[in-house]
Design a protein around this motif. Structure first.
Motif, PDB file in Angstrom:
ATOM      1  N   CYS A 108      -1.597   7.435  -5.348  1.00 40.10           N
ATOM      2  CA  CYS A 108      -0.388   6.611  -5.370  1.00 40.10           C
ATOM      3  C   CYS A 108      -0.742   5.338  -6.153  1.00 40.10           C
ATOM      4  N   PRO A 109      -0.773   5.442  -7.499  1.00 46.25           N
ATOM      5  CA  PRO A 109      -1.276   4.345  -8.316  1.00 46.25           C
ATOM      6  C   PRO A 109      -0.402   3.099  -8.316  1.00 46.25           C
ATOM      7  N   LYS A 110       0.858   3.233  -7.910  1.00 46.68           N
ATOM      8  CA  LYS A 110       1.724   2.063  -7.877  1.00 46.68           C
ATOM      9  C   LYS A 110       1.268   1.086  -6.802  1.00 46.68           C
ATOM     10  N   ASN A 111       1.624  -0.176  -6.988  1.00 44.45           N
ATOM     11  CA  ASN A 111       1.268  -1.197  -6.004  1.00 44.45           C
ATOM     12  C   ASN A 111       1.938  -0.951  -4.664  1.00 44.45           C
ATOM     13  N   ARG A 112       3.177  -0.438  -4.699  1.00 43.68           N
ATOM     14  CA  ARG A 112       3.901  -0.106  -3.475  1.00 43.68           C
ATOM     15  C   ARG A 112       4.444   1.314  -3.600  1.00 43.68           C
ATOM     16  N   CYS A 113       4.395   2.067  -2.508  1.00 42.58           N
ATOM     17  CA  CYS A 113       4.826   3.454  -2.528  1.00 42.58           C
ATOM     18  C   CYS A 113       5.786   3.725  -1.383  1.00 42.58           C
ATOM     19  N   GLN A 114       6.836   4.456  -1.686  1.00 40.18           N
ATOM     20  CA  GLN A 114       7.754   4.923  -0.663  1.00 40.18           C
ATOM     21  C   GLN A 114       7.239   6.254  -0.099  1.00 40.18           C
ATOM     22  N   ILE A 115       7.142   6.342   1.212  1.00 38.48           N
ATOM     23  CA  ILE A 115       6.744   7.592   1.846  1.00 38.48           C
ATOM     24  C   ILE A 115       7.767   7.954   2.927  1.00 38.48           C
ATOM     25  N   ASP A 156     -13.001 -13.259  -5.397  1.00 38.41           N
ATOM     26  CA  ASP A 156     -12.267 -14.502  -5.665  1.00 38.41           C
ATOM     27  C   ASP A 156     -10.764 -14.246  -5.602  1.00 38.41           C
ATOM     28  N   THR A 157     -10.351 -13.070  -6.081  1.00 35.79           N
ATOM     29  CA  THR A 157      -8.964 -12.620  -5.949  1.00 35.79           C
ATOM     30  C   THR A 157      -8.964 -11.280  -5.236  1.00 35.79           C
ATOM     31  N   ASP A 158      -8.215 -11.173  -4.154  1.00 34.53           N
ATOM     32  CA  ASP A 158      -8.182  -9.938  -3.390  1.00 34.53           C
ATOM     33  C   ASP A 158      -7.287  -8.903  -4.075  1.00 34.53           C
ATOM     34  N   GLU A 159      -7.642  -7.629  -3.881  1.00 33.25           N
ATOM     35  CA  GLU A 159      -6.873  -6.527  -4.473  1.00 33.25           C
ATOM     36  C   GLU A 159      -6.593  -5.469  -3.415  1.00 33.25           C
ATOM     37  N   ALA A 160      -5.320  -5.212  -3.146  1.00 32.03           N
ATOM     38  CA  ALA A 160      -4.947  -4.093  -2.280  1.00 32.03           C
ATOM     39  C   ALA A 160      -5.096  -2.802  -3.075  1.00 32.03           C
ATOM     40  N   TYR A 195       1.406   0.060   0.851  1.00 34.68           N
ATOM     41  CA  TYR A 195       0.621  -0.325  -0.315  1.00 34.68           C
ATOM     42  C   TYR A 195      -0.055   0.897  -0.936  1.00 34.68           C
ATOM     43  N   GLY A 196       0.023   0.981  -2.270  1.00 39.69           N
ATOM     44  CA  GLY A 196      -0.754   1.947  -3.030  1.00 39.69           C
ATOM     45  C   GLY A 196      -1.825   1.196  -3.805  1.00 39.69           C
ATOM     46  N   GLY A 197      -2.300   1.829  -4.895  1.00 32.69           N
ATOM     47  CA  GLY A 197      -3.340   1.195  -5.699  1.00 32.69           C
ATOM     48  C   GLY A 197      -4.301   2.224  -6.232  1.00 32.69           C
ATOM     49  N   ARG A 198      -5.452   1.779  -6.695  1.00 34.62           N
ATOM     50  CA  ARG A 198      -6.381   2.711  -7.339  1.00 34.62           C
ATOM     51  C   ARG A 198      -7.005   3.717  -6.367  1.00 34.62           C
TER      52      ARG A 198
END
Length: 220
Positions: free
Chosen positions: A180-187, A139-143, A207-210
């Motif tokens: 990279c647990p943050k929602n956004r990651c600098q690489i 119902d709600t998407d997750e990156a 994009y990062g995430g779980r």
């Protein structure tokens, strides 16, 4: 309400070659056993795997089912209008129904199956297809992370990658997960004997995430 299974999303499992399923398995059983297993999954798709070997076969079937149901060469409808439930080529997103985790609870293995089905040795039409976002759909998407696909020019290629003030060396042929647990990651990256996103050196935000970042160095 009927109980849905992992393979209820596919109506053409009978078109899958048992030889192709066996090719994904390190120690495949006899083909007749794979054939019987597939037949049972067609009849009873809601059944849960109870052993690791059964889970491995499920993942092999899933890879082949995704390949059959992904955008096909010469068919631009799914690719450009984004109406495929598992991949959006235009937005460079891998779409994984969150219900699949009820049957494959290991998110990493589940994502690898999608990468193998859609991105391994995929013919690219532009440089931007070296970077994909992994999205759990509900119902709600997750990156939950990103896939980076360095393009090595030889088996001596390597990628030096900096993420969250840590450095990693990615070699050709490797498949690496970087938290990279943050929602956004600098690489930032530098490549020897290769390129990524059309460059051998760059810095960008992904994009990062779980799940984190998956660096797939298997492509030449």
């Amino acid at each position: 309400m009927p109980i849905l299974g992992l393979f209820d999303s596919f109506d053409n499992l009978d078109a899958i070659s048992v030889e192709n399923i066996a090719a994904w398995l390190k120690n495949p059983p006899q083909l007749i056993q794979v054939e019987n297993y597939l037949a049972n999954k067609i009849l009873y798709p809601q059944t849960l795997s109870v052993t690791q070997s059964d889970m491995d076969i499920d993942l092999a079937i899933l890879r082949e089912a995704l390949k059959l149901n992904g955008p096909q060469a010469g068919n631009k409808t799914n690719s450009f209008l984004g109406d495929n439930p598992f991949i959006n080529v235009t937005l460079r997103k891998i779409l994984i129904p969150v219900k699949f985790l009820d049957f494959i609870p290991d998110l990493t293995k589940l994502v690898w199956a999608f990468i193998d089905a859609f991105l391994l040795n995929r013919e690219k039409t532009d440089w931007f297809q070296d970077l994909w976002t992994i999205v759990l759909t509900d119902d709600t998407d997750e990156a939950v992370g990103s896939v980076v696909l360095p393009q090595f020019e030889s088996n001596k290629g390597e990628m030096l990658l900096a993420v969250l003030n840590k450095s990693f060396k990615i070699l050709h042929g490797s498949l690496t997960i970087i938290p990279c647990p943050k929602n956004r990651c600098q690489i930032a990256y530098q490549l020897k004997n290769g390129h990524c996103l059309g460059k051998n050196e760059a810095a960008l935000e992904v994009y990062g995430g779980r799940l984190g970042l998956i660096i797939d160095g298997r492509n030449l």
